[in-house]
Motif scaffolding. Structure first.
Motif, mmCIF file in Angstrom:
data_model
loop_
_atom_site.group_PDB
_atom_site.id
_atom_site.type_symbol
_atom_site.label_atom_id
_atom_site.label_comp_id
_atom_site.label_asym_id
_atom_site.label_seq_id
_atom_site.Cartn_x
_atom_site.Cartn_y
_atom_site.Cartn_z
ATOM 1 N N ALA A 180 0.830 -1.206 0.000
ATOM 2 C CA ALA A 180 0.000 0.000 0.000
ATOM 3 C C ALA A 180 0.866 1.259 0.000
ATOM 4 O O ALA A 180 0.466 2.294 -0.547
ATOM 5 N N GLU A 181 2.048 1.186 0.591
ATOM 6 C CA GLU A 181 2.945 2.349 0.638
ATOM 7 C C GLU A 181 3.666 2.604 -0.679
ATOM 8 O O GLU A 181 4.092 3.730 -0.934
ATOM 9 N N VAL A 182 3.837 1.568 -1.502
ATOM 10 C CA VAL A 182 4.707 1.737 -2.664
ATOM 11 C C VAL A 182 3.997 1.682 -4.007
ATOM 12 O O VAL A 182 4.569 2.107 -5.019
ATOM 13 N N ARG A 183 2.785 1.160 -4.042
ATOM 14 C CA ARG A 183 2.072 1.063 -5.327
ATOM 15 C C ARG A 183 1.978 2.449 -5.973
ATOM 16 O O ARG A 183 1.688 3.435 -5.325
ATOM 17 N N GLY A 184 2.244 2.478 -7.255
ATOM 18 C CA GLY A 184 2.105 3.723 -7.998
ATOM 19 C C GLY A 184 3.306 4.654 -7.932
ATOM 20 O O GLY A 184 3.282 5.713 -8.567
ATOM 21 N N LEU A 185 4.347 4.277 -7.214
ATOM 22 C CA LEU A 185 5.525 5.151 -7.171
ATOM 23 C C LEU A 185 6.239 5.127 -8.517
ATOM 24 O O LEU A 185 6.312 4.102 -9.184
ATOM 25 N N THR A 186 6.765 6.264 -8.908
ATOM 26 C CA THR A 186 7.515 6.377 -10.159
ATOM 27 C C THR A 186 8.942 5.879 -9.949
ATOM 28 O O THR A 186 9.406 5.733 -8.812
ATOM 29 N N VAL A 187 9.647 5.672 -11.047
ATOM 30 C CA VAL A 187 11.056 5.281 -10.959
ATOM 31 C C VAL A 187 11.840 6.343 -10.184
ATOM 32 O O VAL A 187 12.676 6.020 -9.330
ATOM 33 N N ILE A 195 10.486 3.508 4.556
ATOM 34 C CA ILE A 195 9.831 3.919 3.306
ATOM 35 C C ILE A 195 8.876 5.071 3.582
ATOM 36 O O ILE A 195 8.835 6.054 2.837
ATOM 37 N N ARG A 196 8.107 4.980 4.648
ATOM 38 C CA ARG A 196 7.177 6.068 4.993
ATOM 39 C C ARG A 196 7.933 7.365 5.259
ATOM 40 O O ARG A 196 7.503 8.444 4.827
ATOM 41 N N LEU A 197 9.047 7.268 5.956
ATOM 42 C CA LEU A 197 9.851 8.453 6.242
ATOM 43 C C LEU A 197 10.429 9.037 4.947
ATOM 44 O O LEU A 197 10.383 10.252 4.734
ATOM 45 N N ILE A 198 10.947 8.177 4.087
ATOM 46 C CA ILE A 198 11.493 8.646 2.809
ATOM 47 C C ILE A 198 10.405 9.361 2.013
ATOM 48 O O ILE A 198 10.645 10.425 1.432
ATOM 49 N N LYS A 199 9.201 8.789 1.982
ATOM 50 C CA LYS A 199 8.111 9.429 1.238
ATOM 51 C C LYS A 199 7.787 10.807 1.807
ATOM 52 O O LYS A 199 7.550 11.751 1.048
ATOM 53 N N LYS A 200 7.807 10.938 3.138
ATOM 54 C CA LYS A 200 7.532 12.256 3.747
ATOM 55 C C LYS A 200 8.636 13.247 3.398
ATOM 56 O O LYS A 200 8.344 14.403 3.058
ATOM 57 N N LEU A 201 9.878 12.812 3.484
ATOM 58 C CA LEU A 201 10.990 13.715 3.160
ATOM 59 C C LEU A 201 11.009 14.061 1.676
ATOM 60 O O LEU A 201 11.313 15.186 1.303
ATOM 61 N N MET A 202 10.646 13.101 0.846
ATOM 62 C CA MET A 202 10.576 13.335 -0.600
ATOM 63 C C MET A 202 9.492 14.367 -0.893
ATOM 64 O O MET A 202 9.692 15.288 -1.682
ATOM 65 N N SER A 203 8.367 14.207 -0.249
ATOM 66 C CA SER A 203 7.248 15.128 -0.444
ATOM 67 C C SER A 203 7.625 16.535 0.021
ATOM 68 O O SER A 203 7.306 17.514 -0.643
ATOM 69 N N ALA A 204 8.325 16.613 1.137
ATOM 70 C CA ALA A 204 8.748 17.917 1.660
ATOM 71 C C ALA A 204 9.752 18.580 0.727
ATOM 72 O O ALA A 204 9.764 19.810 0.576
ATOM 73 N N SER A 205 10.604 17.804 0.075
ATOM 74 C CA SER A 205 11.615 18.375 -0.814
ATOM 75 C C SER A 205 11.010 18.856 -2.132
ATOM 76 O O SER A 205 11.620 19.630 -2.849
#
Length: 177
Positions: A35-42, A165-175
């Motif tokens: 559920a955390e990774v579906r749909g993520l781009t390369v 992964i959840r933390l990376i997604k939050k930091l990615m979103s913030a960047s």
């Protein structure tokens, strides 16, 4: 796959009761990871928060390698060969080589690897008696460890990396803002 029965630890078709309990916990862990990774781009899968970080793709590849390592360790009851080490790495150890080599893959690549590796695990579970889970051998630091704990560790490791992964997604979103 829907969530029907996802929150029930109970008998699974084709598995004995103890393996059913283990498989139920592993299934919940995997569903929540997916559920955390579906749909993520390369680009999102390869995103690094710094030069020493793991990407989401690296962590997914690591999950596959950990499970494969425990398949060899527990189902085949043998040490790793040079061929095994080449197959398992760099994803098992992560680090610099993994950052250089584990990138550019679409999410479908990781999902297929996760699915095929898990299928092999569940198929093997269906061939073993419950007593196998309780077989002990010296492991980390010579401490006794049973197969049940080893397979608990497989999904415990996945849970830990899902948190990353959840933390990376939050930091990615913030960047991106």
């Amino acid at each position: 796959m829907g969530n029907q029965g996802l929150f029930i630890i109970d008998q699974k078709d084709g598995l004995s009761l103890e393996f059913s309990k283990l498989a139920s916990m592993m299934e919940y862990t995997r569903v929540t990871t997916l559920a955390e990774v579906r749909g993520l781009t390369v680009g999102q899968l390869d995103f690094l928060i710094n030069d020493d970080a793991n990407s989401i793709g690296m962590l997914l590849a690591h999950m596959v390698s950990v499970e494969r390592a425990y398949q060899i360790e527990t189902f085949e009851k043998r040490d790793f060969t040079e061929e095994d080490i080449q197959m398992l790495n760099p994803a098992l150890e992560l680090g610099k080589t993994a950052r250089e080599q584990i990138k550019g893959n679409p999410i479908e690549y990781y999902l297929e690897e996760l699915e095929q590796t898990r299928k092999k695990t569940i198929d093997a579970f269906g061939t073993l008696p419950d007593s196998w889970l309780f077989e002990q051998a010296p492991y980390w630091g010579g401490q006794p460890m049973n197969n049940y704990f080893k397979w608990f560790h497989v999904f415990e490791d996945e849970l830990n990396h899902r948190g990353q992964i959840r933390l990376i997604k939050k930091l990615m979103s913030a960047s991106e803002t």
